[in-house]
Design a protein around this motif. Sequence first.
Motif, PDB file in Angstrom:
ATOM      1  N   ILE A 135       0.818  -1.215   0.000  1.00  0.00           N
ATOM      2  CA  ILE A 135       0.000   0.000   0.000  1.00  0.00           C
ATOM      3  C   ILE A 135       0.851   1.264   0.000  1.00  0.00           C
ATOM      4  CG2 ILE A 135      -1.643   1.340   1.372  1.00  0.00           C
ATOM      5  CD1 ILE A 135      -2.855  -1.437   2.214  1.00  0.00           C
ATOM      6  N   TYR A 136       1.883   1.311   0.844  1.00  0.00           N
ATOM      7  CA  TYR A 136       2.688   2.534   0.931  1.00  0.00           C
ATOM      8  C   TYR A 136       3.514   2.750  -0.334  1.00  0.00           C
ATOM      9  CZ  TYR A 136       1.254   2.901   5.777  1.00  0.00           C
ATOM     10  OH  TYR A 136       0.503   3.024   6.911  1.00  0.00           O
ATOM     11  N   ALA A 137       3.975   1.666  -0.953  1.00  0.00           N
ATOM     12  CA  ALA A 137       4.710   1.807  -2.211  1.00  0.00           C
ATOM     13  C   ALA A 137       3.789   2.343  -3.309  1.00  0.00           C
ATOM     14  CB  ALA A 137       5.302   0.462  -2.625  1.00  0.00           C
ATOM     15  N   ALA A 138       2.551   1.901  -3.323  1.00  0.00           N
ATOM     16  CA  ALA A 138       1.598   2.385  -4.324  1.00  0.00           C
ATOM     17  C   ALA A 138       1.250   3.850  -4.086  1.00  0.00           C
ATOM     18  CB  ALA A 138       0.331   1.528  -4.284  1.00  0.00           C
ATOM     19  N   ARG A 139       1.136   4.248  -2.829  1.00  0.00           N
ATOM     20  CA  ARG A 139       0.871   5.666  -2.536  1.00  0.00           C
ATOM     21  C   ARG A 139       1.969   6.549  -3.105  1.00  0.00           C
ATOM     22  NH1 ARG A 139      -0.969   5.742   3.861  1.00  0.00           N
ATOM     23  NH2 ARG A 139      -2.959   4.640   3.614  1.00  0.00           N
ATOM     24  N   ARG A 140       3.220   6.114  -2.912  1.00  0.00           N
ATOM     25  CA  ARG A 140       4.345   6.899  -3.442  1.00  0.00           C
ATOM     26  C   ARG A 140       4.336   6.928  -4.961  1.00  0.00           C
ATOM     27  NH1 ARG A 140       7.076   4.058   0.678  1.00  0.00           N
ATOM     28  NH2 ARG A 140       7.939   2.612  -0.867  1.00  0.00           N
ATOM     29  N   ALA A 141       4.094   5.764  -5.565  1.00  0.00           N
ATOM     30  CA  ALA A 141       4.145   5.671  -7.027  1.00  0.00           C
ATOM     31  C   ALA A 141       3.068   6.518  -7.693  1.00  0.00           C
ATOM     32  CB  ALA A 141       4.014   4.203  -7.455  1.00  0.00           C
ATOM     33  N   PHE A 142       1.854   6.504  -7.120  1.00  0.00           N
ATOM     34  CA  PHE A 142       0.731   7.203  -7.745  1.00  0.00           C
ATOM     35  C   PHE A 142       0.456   8.566  -7.110  1.00  0.00           C
ATOM     36  CE2 PHE A 142      -0.075   2.691  -8.681  1.00  0.00           C
ATOM     37  CZ  PHE A 142      -0.207   2.760 -10.059  1.00  0.00           C
ATOM     38  N   GLY A 143       1.216   8.905  -6.067  1.00  0.00           N
ATOM     39  CA  GLY A 143       0.998  10.183  -5.402  1.00  0.00           C
ATOM     40  C   GLY A 143      -0.403  10.307  -4.851  1.00  0.00           C
ATOM     41  N   ASP A 144      -0.913   9.220  -4.278  1.00  0.00           N
ATOM     42  CA  ASP A 144      -2.304   9.189  -3.834  1.00  0.00           C
ATOM     43  C   ASP A 144      -2.384   8.616  -2.422  1.00  0.00           C
ATOM     44  OD1 ASP A 144      -5.010   8.904  -3.452  1.00  0.00           O
ATOM     45  OD2 ASP A 144      -5.377   7.743  -5.280  1.00  0.00           O
ATOM     46  N   GLU A 145      -2.587   9.482  -1.442  1.00  0.00           N
ATOM     47  CA  GLU A 145      -2.658   9.056  -0.047  1.00  0.00           C
ATOM     48  C   GLU A 145      -3.972   8.359   0.293  1.00  0.00           C
ATOM     49  OE1 GLU A 145      -0.263   9.163   2.319  1.00  0.00           O
ATOM     50  OE2 GLU A 145       1.041   9.754   0.660  1.00  0.00           O
ATOM     51  N   SER A 146      -4.928   8.366  -0.621  1.00  0.00           N
ATOM     52  CA  SER A 146      -6.210   7.704  -0.352  1.00  0.00           C
ATOM     53  C   SER A 146      -6.140   6.199  -0.579  1.00  0.00           C
ATOM     54  CB  SER A 146      -7.312   8.306  -1.232  1.00  0.00           C
ATOM     55  OG  SER A 146      -7.112   7.957  -2.606  1.00  0.00           O
TER      56      SER A 146
END
Length: 381
Positions: A135-146
């Motif tokens: 989840i945290y890697a995806a937040r960084r990759a997509f710039g999406d904290e949701s």
Amino acid sequence: MRVLHTADWHLGKTLRGVSLHEDHAHVLNQIFETVVAEQVDVLIVAGDVYDKASPSEAAIKLYSDFLERVHIETESAIVVIAGNHDSGQRLGTASKLFDRNRILVRGPVSNDELPLVLEDGAGPVAISALPYAEIYAARRAFGDESIRSPEDVLRAQIAAAKAHVPETARWIVVAHAFVTNCQPSESERTLSVGTVETVPSSIFDGANYVALGHLHRPQIAGRDSIRYSGSPLAFGFDEAGTTKSMTIFDLDPDGQIVDLRSVAFQPLRHVREVMGHLADLIADAANHPSNDYIRAILLDEGALIEPAAQLRPYYPNILQTLREKTRELVMNSAGRAQSKLDDPIGVIGEFLEYVRGEGSTDQELEVTKEVLDQPILEDTE
């Protein structure tokens, strides 16, 4: 276009401490033979190439030799994604060195989900390879904290992938996920903690075929064109006696899946259970010795002297012996006492349950208490 879908190789894995290297080499050879015999256009590996993030040199060589063999000796394209057991960085390290017209290896998650686009007589086929991402890697990759769940991660990946699929292309998605209402095995690792780890099959709407990895049993995930190929080997005794397979199909000019079928693996050694009284099992094993991976379920009452050692001359790969009465207990506790060490009576009772199928009798309990109640004499000399 003919596609061969495999997943969850778990190279480097052991079964109760026994290396499966030879078993893996055996099934990889069958995958290669199928690629050749079926004239496969695309070979898919839907995650968990390795069993752990830091695989052994032997496991890495097995994988790299296989890729090289397919690339040199066939015309097949290759699509590989990282699963939750893989290190995305490690798997994707050499991807820039690959033939980008034929090989797509996706390790780390990225907001730029570029597909491998192949051509057949009917036009383009886009294959989007979506690696497993925390989840945290995806937040960084997509710039999406949701992003807060595996479903959110996959939705972000699919949205990014769709943006790069040519308008007239047929679309294949490769992903590593746990689709709702599908059946797991003992050997899979949980994808998330504290959130719902499953995703709905509707998340893949628009794809002509979805090649899934993560679950080790071959199965349909919502509709016929969304499938788990399953692992090539049984990695636990809950899969004893099951047939492992890879999935092959043709993608026709209209994007329909035709001639979809399973190709069964022929393992070097089967994973299976035998059940009976020890004397009967020994007699049967002597008449039918086997190199299979064996778990023996014993129906005997009372104490037994090293039952595995007695069976090993005929079953050299016997990995576990259990009592039928305590099968549930031992499988759940992995042979470890559930009682705390400050409760010696409880520990002793569990040990007796483990070795003979029943706990302490009243008489044994009294003797145990008498011994434990005696004062401890210290040597003061």
